[in-house]
Design an enzyme around this catalytic site. Structure first.
Site, PDB file in Angstrom:
ATOM      1  N   HIS A   1      45.684  48.971 -91.646  1.00  0.00           N
ATOM      2  CA  HIS A   1      46.430  48.711 -90.409  1.00  0.00           C
ATOM      3  C   HIS A   1      45.551  48.955 -89.187  1.00  0.00           C
ATOM      4  O   HIS A   1      45.513  48.139 -88.257  1.00  0.00           O
ATOM      5  CB  HIS A   1      47.661  49.623 -90.374  1.00  0.00           C
ATOM      6  CG  HIS A   1      48.499  49.487 -89.143  1.00  0.00           C
ATOM      7  ND1 HIS A   1      49.586  48.646 -89.072  1.00  0.00           N
ATOM      8  CD2 HIS A   1      48.398  50.065 -87.922  1.00  0.00           C
ATOM      9  CE1 HIS A   1      50.127  48.721 -87.869  1.00  0.00           C
ATOM     10  NE2 HIS A   1      49.430  49.584 -87.147  1.00  0.00           N
ATOM     11  N   GLU A   2      44.810  50.063 -89.182  1.00  0.00           N
ATOM     12  CA  GLU A   2      43.936  50.369 -88.045  1.00  0.00           C
ATOM     13  C   GLU A   2      42.779  49.376 -87.948  1.00  0.00           C
ATOM     14  O   GLU A   2      42.369  48.983 -86.848  1.00  0.00           O
ATOM     15  CB  GLU A   2      43.395  51.801 -88.176  1.00  0.00           C
ATOM     16  CG  GLU A   2      44.457  52.884 -88.154  1.00  0.00           C
ATOM     17  CD  GLU A   2      45.301  52.867 -86.891  1.00  0.00           C
ATOM     18  OE1 GLU A   2      44.764  52.524 -85.818  1.00  0.00           O
ATOM     19  OE2 GLU A   2      46.496  53.169 -86.976  1.00  0.00           O
TER      20      GLU A   2
ATOM     21  N   ASP B   1      50.441  44.941 -89.075  1.00  0.00           N
ATOM     22  CA  ASP B   1      51.119  45.129 -90.367  1.00  0.00           C
ATOM     23  C   ASP B   1      50.848  43.955 -91.296  1.00  0.00           C
ATOM     24  O   ASP B   1      50.541  44.133 -92.487  1.00  0.00           O
ATOM     25  CB  ASP B   1      52.630  45.282 -90.153  1.00  0.00           C
ATOM     26  CG  ASP B   1      53.016  46.638 -89.593  1.00  0.00           C
ATOM     27  OD1 ASP B   1      52.172  47.549 -89.625  1.00  0.00           O
ATOM     28  OD2 ASP B   1      54.159  46.778 -89.125  1.00  0.00           O
TER      29      ASP B   1
ATOM     30  N   GLU C   1      51.818  45.567 -83.330  1.00  0.00           N
ATOM     31  CA  GLU C   1      52.121  46.309 -84.552  1.00  0.00           C
ATOM     32  C   GLU C   1      52.479  45.356 -85.690  1.00  0.00           C
ATOM     33  O   GLU C   1      52.047  45.541 -86.830  1.00  0.00           O
ATOM     34  CB  GLU C   1      53.271  47.289 -84.301  1.00  0.00           C
ATOM     35  CG  GLU C   1      52.872  48.534 -83.540  1.00  0.00           C
ATOM     36  CD  GLU C   1      51.828  49.341 -84.268  1.00  0.00           C
ATOM     37  OE1 GLU C   1      52.134  49.995 -85.284  1.00  0.00           O
ATOM     38  OE2 GLU C   1      50.659  49.293 -83.827  1.00  0.00           O
TER      39      GLU C   1
ATOM     40  N   HIS D   1      44.007  46.368 -86.179  1.00  0.00           N
ATOM     41  CA  HIS D   1      44.067  46.557 -84.723  1.00  0.00           C
ATOM     42  C   HIS D   1      42.705  46.265 -84.090  1.00  0.00           C
ATOM     43  O   HIS D   1      42.620  45.661 -83.014  1.00  0.00           O
ATOM     44  CB  HIS D   1      44.476  47.991 -84.387  1.00  0.00           C
ATOM     45  CG  HIS D   1      45.957  48.218 -84.372  1.00  0.00           C
ATOM     46  ND1 HIS D   1      46.830  47.418 -83.683  1.00  0.00           N
ATOM     47  CD2 HIS D   1      46.719  49.180 -84.960  1.00  0.00           C
ATOM     48  CE1 HIS D   1      48.068  47.866 -83.843  1.00  0.00           C
ATOM     49  NE2 HIS D   1      48.029  48.942 -84.616  1.00  0.00           N
TER      50      HIS D   1
END
Length: 494
Positions: free
Chosen positions: A140-141, A209, A205, A144
């Protein structure tokens, strides 16, 4: 000299400072890999370029490294980067190398910032039920970063109000030390703009995801782990007053949990085994950082008796660490001998053997094993750091210097290796080299005034025949002063 764990724990504690607003307002410093300072003034008001983003990441990482409890644990560092880069290898739009690092904090949290830097709290690893859950957070990071959510957030924030370098570093610093303080910081300052840097939008987000789950599955981890992890966080919200740290910067509406479950259903449901490395890192964190629920050695021993396979081995490793730390050396040596028969080349056992030999004041016992391991894995981080540390304890500083200087040729920004080299020069009575290396150590933490002070001390010790070294020191001083002045001159926005 202390065991290696004691050495890097002491270094971590020395660098850890309280998160105060005066610290947040302090200037950010830089030591980029190519010795150039990024242009972050008025000319950078547009979309943040890839190169500027990477350099800004170095600025922030140096700031964090000098002010927070970033782990200097070779085994945890290697594991996080192995796991993280396995996920990065299955990612798209990767524009720069990633750096994964641990933060000694018991809260469940992870955070990303510019340039592929991702921090992972020890609490996240300790409380992840399996490796796929941990990998789901890292994926997930990574998403980003690859989708440049921070860079896009910067541009949007600039349309409302300018973002200062100190404000960005301060917000990320708070996220690393105490995420609960982030909201207070945002409310106490002109932080609608800071919120754009730390609090991702729902759209970001959702995108992270979606992409993160694909990364997770493609890398061979359980895509259902994302929903499992979200459910774990929801349980914490239900029964505790405090919001989990991860949720402060990653809001978790009910729809997000449902979406994660629905997306996972496109993948086959099957069993995913945890790696032994994950189990050993978790055991290490339980023993030395967060302390697991099995605080008593008796309770841990009973659990071992009920376990088998890799789980039993990892629990025995945790017991071994606790025996060493509790100075039960005879029992520790006995357990180590039984474990090394099962895994003779295991670096976790080699690291603990080094700590055990030093703690028992028998460092010579580990020298032969480390020498053999070094021939097999020359310049390996875990082997080299332990070998150098044991050499120092065995009153062999010249051997330690040889190992560390060679290692730092390839990894010149390694904090632990530089600190150990400082100690080695001191033990060898080479005070000129001691002061030079001490200056370089402070420069790695962007503490340039202290760095220059030690370089000046070294200059006072050198003679006419040391022209090459004098010239190098003068060049370093020039670089450090230039960076200081540059930082002072930053009054614009990013």
């Amino acid at each position: 000299m202390p065991p290696l764990f004691s050495r890097f724990k002491k270094l971590t504690l020395t660098l850890s400072l309280a998160a105060s607003f005066s610290l947040i307002a302090a200037s950010a410093h830089s030591m980029t890999s190519d010795n150039e300072l990024p242009d972050l003034g008025a000319s950078a008001l547009g979309t943040l370029s890839i190169e500027k983003e990477r350099r800004l990441g170095h600025i922030i990482y140096d700031q964090l490294r000098g002010q927070t409890a970033i782990l200097q644990d070779p085994l945890i560092i290697e594991y996080l980067n192995d796991l993280g880069n396995k996920l990065v290898a299955k990612s798209e739009d990767v524009n720069f190398p990633f750096t994964f690092f641990g933060v000694n904090n018991n809260q469940i949290n992870a955070f990303a910032f510019y340039g592929g830097f991702i921090g992972v709290h020890t609490g996240l690893i300790a409380k992840a039920d399996n490796e796929s859950q941990l990998a789901s957070v890292l994926a997930h990071e990574i998403a980003h970063v690859t989708q440049r959510h921070l860079a896009r957030g910067k541009e949007a924030a600039n349309n409302r109000a300018p973002l200062t370098l100190a404000g960005i570093v301060g917000s990320i610093l708070l996220a690393a030390i105490n995420p609960q303080l982030v909201m207070a910081s945002m409310m106490a300052t002109s932080a609608g703009t800071q919120q754009a840097m730390i609090n991702y939008t729902r759209g970001n987000e959702q995108e992270a995801d979606n992409i993160g789950m694909n990364i997770l599955a493609n890398a061979g981890y359980d895509p259902y782990a994302s929903a499992e992890f979200f459910a774990k966080l929801q349980e914490q919200i239900r029964y505790k007053a405090d919001i989990p740290a991860f949720l402060i910067t990653h809001p978790l509406p009910e729809s997000r949990v449902t979406d994660a479950r629905l997306r996972a259903m496109q993948f086959e449901k099957k069993f995913y085994a945890d790696s032994l490395e994950f189990m050993l890192v978790k055991a290490r964190i339980n023993a030395r950082y967060v302390r697991s629920e099995y605080d008593k050695i008796k309770d841990l021993t009973n659990l071992i008796d009920k376990s088998s396979g890799n789980k039993k081995f990892a629990l025995q490793y945790e017991l071994l660490l606790r025996l060493v730390d509790d100075e039960q050396f005879d029992k520790a040596f006995e357990l180590w001998e039984s474990l090394v028969k099962v895994a003779p080349n295991n670096l976790y056992l080699l690291d603990t053997y080094s700590d055990l030999a030093i703690a028992a004041k028998k460092p010579e016992l580990a020298l032969e094993a480390l020498s053999k391991a070094y021939k097999i894995k020359p310049n390996n981080y875990v082997v080299t750091m332990n070998y150098a540390n044991v050499a120092l304890e065995a009153k062999m500083p010249d051997r330690a210097i040889e190992l560390l200087e060679y290692y730092l040729l390839n990894k010149p920004r390694d904090l632990l290796a530089t600190q150990m080299l400082v100690d080695a020069y001191k033990d060898s009575k080479n005070m000129a080299k001691y002061n030079i290396t001490k200056g370089e150590l402070f420069a790695l933490m962007a503490r340039y005034n202290e760095a220059i002070t030690f370089l000046d001390r070294a200059l006072a010790m050198l003679g006419k025949n040391d022209n090459a070294e004098i010239n190098r020191i003068q060049a370093l001083k020039y670089q450090y002063r230039e960076r200081q002045q540059y930082i002072k001159d930053i009054k614009g926005t990013i």
